[in-house]
Design an enzyme around this catalytic site. Structure first.
Site, PDB file in Angstrom:
ATOM      1  N   ASP A 190      -4.246  -6.171   5.112  1.00 24.61           N
ATOM      2  CA  ASP A 190      -5.266  -6.972   5.806  1.00 24.61           C
ATOM      3  C   ASP A 190      -5.244  -8.430   5.365  1.00 24.61           C
ATOM      4  O   ASP A 190      -5.707  -9.292   6.089  1.00 24.61           O
ATOM      5  CB  ASP A 190      -6.656  -6.380   5.550  1.00 24.61           C
ATOM      6  CG  ASP A 190      -6.841  -5.095   6.337  1.00 24.61           C
ATOM      7  OD1 ASP A 190      -6.482  -5.092   7.527  1.00 24.61           O
ATOM      8  OD2 ASP A 190      -7.314  -4.093   5.765  1.00 24.61           O
ATOM      9  N   LYS A 211       9.040 -17.485  -9.834  1.00 25.46           N
ATOM     10  CA  LYS A 211       8.280 -16.400 -10.471  1.00 25.46           C
ATOM     11  C   LYS A 211       7.125 -16.982 -11.294  1.00 25.46           C
ATOM     12  O   LYS A 211       7.336 -17.919 -12.070  1.00 25.46           O
ATOM     13  CB  LYS A 211       9.221 -15.587 -11.363  1.00 25.46           C
ATOM     14  CG  LYS A 211       8.551 -14.385 -11.969  1.00 25.46           C
ATOM     15  CD  LYS A 211       9.463 -13.621 -12.878  1.00 25.46           C
ATOM     16  CE  LYS A 211       8.646 -12.574 -13.622  1.00 25.46           C
ATOM     17  NZ  LYS A 211       9.345 -12.056 -14.779  1.00 25.46           N
ATOM     18  N   LYS A 248     -10.800  -2.949  18.882  1.00 32.40           N
ATOM     19  CA  LYS A 248      -9.385  -3.301  19.031  1.00 32.40           C
ATOM     20  C   LYS A 248      -8.862  -3.056  20.448  1.00 32.40           C
ATOM     21  O   LYS A 248      -7.684  -3.217  20.709  1.00 32.40           O
ATOM     22  CB  LYS A 248      -8.551  -2.513  18.018  1.00 32.40           C
ATOM     23  CG  LYS A 248      -8.989  -2.766  16.567  1.00 32.40           C
ATOM     24  CD  LYS A 248      -7.936  -2.368  15.569  1.00 32.40           C
ATOM     25  CE  LYS A 248      -8.429  -2.572  14.158  1.00 32.40           C
ATOM     26  NZ  LYS A 248      -7.341  -2.761  13.201  1.00 32.40           N
ATOM     27  N   ASN A 298       0.857  -1.193   0.000  1.00 35.82           N
ATOM     28  CA  ASN A 298       0.000   0.000   0.000  1.00 35.82           C
ATOM     29  C   ASN A 298       0.890   1.238   0.000  1.00 35.82           C
ATOM     30  O   ASN A 298       2.112   1.143  -0.003  1.00 35.82           O
ATOM     31  CB  ASN A 298      -0.963  -0.025   1.191  1.00 35.82           C
ATOM     32  CG  ASN A 298      -0.211  -0.061   2.502  1.00 35.82           C
ATOM     33  OD1 ASN A 298       0.499   0.880   2.849  1.00 35.82           O
ATOM     34  ND2 ASN A 298      -0.346  -1.160   3.232  1.00 35.82           N
ATOM     35  N   PRO A 336      -3.078 -11.488  10.746  1.00 30.87           N
ATOM     36  CA  PRO A 336      -3.405 -11.210  12.157  1.00 30.87           C
ATOM     37  C   PRO A 336      -3.541  -9.704  12.359  1.00 30.87           C
ATOM     38  O   PRO A 336      -2.862  -8.925  11.686  1.00 30.87           O
ATOM     39  CB  PRO A 336      -2.183 -11.742  12.911  1.00 30.87           C
ATOM     40  CG  PRO A 336      -1.083 -11.807  11.902  1.00 30.87           C
ATOM     41  CD  PRO A 336      -1.729 -12.029  10.567  1.00 30.87           C
ATOM     42  N   ASP A 337      -4.426  -9.303  13.258  1.00 28.37           N
ATOM     43  CA  ASP A 337      -4.534  -7.879  13.602  1.00 28.37           C
ATOM     44  C   ASP A 337      -3.518  -7.619  14.717  1.00 28.37           C
ATOM     45  O   ASP A 337      -3.694  -8.072  15.854  1.00 28.37           O
ATOM     46  CB  ASP A 337      -5.955  -7.532  14.052  1.00 28.37           C
ATOM     47  CG  ASP A 337      -6.126  -6.029  14.191  1.00 28.37           C
ATOM     48  OD1 ASP A 337      -5.245  -5.377  14.801  1.00 28.37           O
ATOM     49  OD2 ASP A 337      -7.123  -5.493  13.684  1.00 28.37           O
ATOM     50  N   ILE A 338      -2.450  -6.897  14.381  1.00 28.16           N
ATOM     51  CA  ILE A 338      -1.337  -6.725  15.326  1.00 28.16           C
ATOM     52  C   ILE A 338      -1.797  -5.894  16.523  1.00 28.16           C
ATOM     53  O   ILE A 338      -1.576  -6.257  17.683  1.00 28.16           O
ATOM     54  CB  ILE A 338      -0.144  -6.067  14.605  1.00 28.16           C
ATOM     55  CG1 ILE A 338       0.283  -6.968  13.439  1.00 28.16           C
ATOM     56  CG2 ILE A 338       1.017  -5.832  15.566  1.00 28.16           C
ATOM     57  CD1 ILE A 338       1.230  -6.326  12.463  1.00 28.16           C
TER      58      ILE A 338
HETATM   59  N1  CTP Z   1      -3.719  -2.769  12.280  1.00 30.04           N
HETATM   60  C1  CTP Z   1      -2.877  -3.769  12.765  1.00 30.04           C
HETATM   61  N2  CTP Z   1      -2.874  -5.007  12.157  1.00 30.04           N
HETATM   62  C2  CTP Z   1      -3.670  -5.245  11.108  1.00 30.04           C
HETATM   63  C3  CTP Z   1      -4.525  -4.233  10.602  1.00 30.04           C
HETATM   64  C4  CTP Z   1      -4.513  -3.005  11.228  1.00 30.04           C
HETATM   65  O1  CTP Z   1      -2.147  -3.547  13.730  1.00 30.04           O
HETATM   66  N3  CTP Z   1      -3.638  -6.454  10.527  1.00 30.04           N
HETATM   67  C5  CTP Z   1      -3.738  -1.480  12.985  1.00 30.04           C
HETATM   68  C6  CTP Z   1      -3.188  -0.337  12.195  1.00 30.04           C
HETATM   69  O2  CTP Z   1      -1.804  -0.157  12.456  1.00 30.04           O
HETATM   70  C7  CTP Z   1      -4.012   0.821  12.728  1.00 30.04           C
HETATM   71  C8  CTP Z   1      -5.356   0.203  13.050  1.00 30.04           C
HETATM   72  O3  CTP Z   1      -5.078  -1.182  13.203  1.00 30.04           O
HETATM   73  O4  CTP Z   1      -3.503   1.336  13.930  1.00 30.04           O
HETATM   74  C9  CTP Z   1      -6.426   0.414  12.042  1.00 30.04           C
HETATM   75  O5  CTP Z   1      -6.050  -0.023  10.784  1.00 30.04           O
HETATM   76  P1  CTP Z   1      -7.028   0.118   9.515  1.00 30.04           P
HETATM   77  O6  CTP Z   1      -6.356  -0.511   8.350  1.00 30.04           O
HETATM   78  O7  CTP Z   1      -7.476   1.508   9.381  1.00 30.04           O
HETATM   79  O8  CTP Z   1      -8.223  -0.718  10.008  1.00 30.04           O
HETATM   80  P2  CTP Z   1      -8.614  -2.194   9.765  1.00 30.04           P
HETATM   81  O9  CTP Z   1      -8.602  -2.902  11.066  1.00 30.04           O
HETATM   82  O10 CTP Z   1      -7.787  -2.790   8.703  1.00 30.04           O
HETATM   83  O11 CTP Z   1     -10.115  -2.063   9.327  1.00 30.04           O
HETATM   84  P3  CTP Z   1     -10.746  -1.730   7.909  1.00 30.04           P
HETATM   85  O12 CTP Z   1      -9.890  -2.391   6.874  1.00 30.04           O
HETATM   86  O13 CTP Z   1     -12.096  -2.282   8.049  1.00 30.04           O
HETATM   87  O14 CTP Z   1     -10.753  -0.264   7.810  1.00 30.04           O
END
Ligand code: CTP
Length: 399
Positions: free
Chosen positions: A276, A286, A342, A208, A304-306
């Protein structure tokens, strides 16, 4: 404020010439520098060059009557704010670990109650020898600070860890140790920044537009207020902030592991734009175009959501957890939902619609969302947003 003083001990190694550059950098940064040159050190650099660069007398021998009558080993340490050993040979590290005092340098090191920083430099085998590693463990346990040697080609025609860190890196470590105490002194802060790269095959990845600028600025601002900072950063081109421990990672899974191994932390700020999803099975070779064949389909798995993992309730949860919400629609509602989902204390909400120029740009316009209220800040440089945010975190910490 009077200039801080460094007592620089130069021991004998081929890297001793780099101590001259360090003295120059220290003087340029307005530190006072007094040098102690060991007998072996004087085989590599002369007292005269150290004296010319430090603009101070150079001390060479414990048993020199004039040196002792002018300034004894106790006074040398008393007059300094920090003792720095560059290069630190295997020999001087062993003497420090054993508490030997058989020359001026080792006597000053044994007699001091000031913080001590060592920058080791030696042959790779000497560095990796269990005796040296055991000495380093003893010194670390006693609170001696270390600028680790780097890996590379060495004067002895070998390759590996043992090369003296570069003088700017040693200067940065000195600056951290001599920084005046701030409201976050003694606290450990963890920061994530940048994008993650999720591999598709060895040459392609999902990414991104995050530049890592906001996270780097937050790490620098936390360090300015005295915190010890660990920055876990995805692949970015902005320079690493000074005085911060940096772990470079590529993927979300690596970022999570690096964050978990950095715990415990008092403060955690998740500024990374984590992907995500990752590709279920990245190709090992490749992926080639096949004439006439349909484009490959990628199967994605959630990452994983860190933030949510680190902020989950438990003894390891940092006291203050800050997340970001990068949104293009329903900014505040989404930010408030993320705060709860979160388990964060603050969400820094920003509108990243392309017309704002925020993603990858130099400025940011944010709302600070907490359970209590929403603060709206004007559009500011990312450095200023970082400073304000960190002041807000320090206030919350003091509550
Ligand atoms: N974040 C994280 N790990 C992930 C996704 C997000 O730690 N896998 C953290 C980001 O660093 C940020 C917050 O979560 O502090 C929000 O990230 P954002 O991308 O805006 O939200 P998402 O949880 O991905 O939700 P969405 O895609 O529905 O907006």
């Amino acid at each position: 404020m009077t200039a801080k003083r460094v007592l620089l001990i130069v021991s004998g190694g081929i890297a001793a010439f780099k101590a001259l550059e360090l003295v120059r950098l220290l003087r340029r940064a307005n530190y006072g520098v007094t040098c102690v040159l060991t007998k072996n050190g004087s085989q590599f650099v002369t007292p005269l060059s150290l004296q010319a660069l430090s603009e101070s007398k150079v001390y060479t021998d414990l048993f020199s009557l004039t040196d002792e009558s002018e300034m004894g080993h106790i006074q040398l340490s008393r007059a300094a704010d920090l003792l720095v050993v560059v290069p630190a040979t295997a020999n001087i590290l062993a003497k420090m670990a054993a508490g030997l005092a058989d020359d001026l340098a080792s006597t000053v090191l044994l007699a001091t109650d000031k913080p001590v920083l060592v920058a080791p430099a030696m042959n790779v085998r000497m560095w990796l020898h269990p005796a040296t590693q055991a000495n380093m463990a003893v010194l670390a346990q006693r609170g001696v600070h270390v600028v680790a040697p780097t890996e590379g080609a060495m004067a002895c025609n070998e390759f590996g860890p043992g090369r003296l860190a570069e003088p700017p890196e040693i200067l940065a470590a000195i600056e951290v140790l001599l920084r005046p105490a701030g409201p976050l002194t003694g606290r450990h802060a963890l920061v994530t920044s940048g994008p993650t790269h999720e591999p598709i095959d060895p040459v392609r990845y999902i990414a991104n537009r995050s530049s890592g600028r906001q996270g780097a600025a937050i790490a620098a601002a936390l360090a300015e207020l005295g915190a010890r900072v660990t920055l876990v950063r995805g692949p970015v081109s902005v320079p690493d902030p000074d005085g911060v421990t940096v772990h470079r990672v590529e993927t979300a899974q690596q970022m999570l592991e690096a964050c978990q191994s950095a715990l415990p932390a008092d403060i955690a700020v998740f500024a990374a734009a984590v992907a995500d999803w990752r590709v279920e099975q990245a190709a090992t070779g490749k992926i080639k175009k096949q004439p006439g064949a349909a484009p490959p389909a990628l199967t994605l798995l959630p990452n994983p959501d860190i933030l949510a993992t680190i902020a989950a309730a438990g003894p390891n949860r940092p006291r203050i957890v800050v997340g970001f919400a990068a949104e293009t629609d329903d900014l505040l509602a989404n930010a408030q939902a993320k705060l709860v989902r979160k388990n964060a204390d603050f969400i820094v909400a920003n509108d990243v619609s392309p017309e704002t120029g925020i993603m990858g740009g130099a400025e940011n316009a944010v709302h600070i969302v907490s359970a209590a209220d929403v603060e709206t800040w004007p559009r500011l440089g990312k450095d200023e947003v970082a400073r304000r945010l960190v002041r807000r975190i320090a206030e919350a910490f003091a509550d």
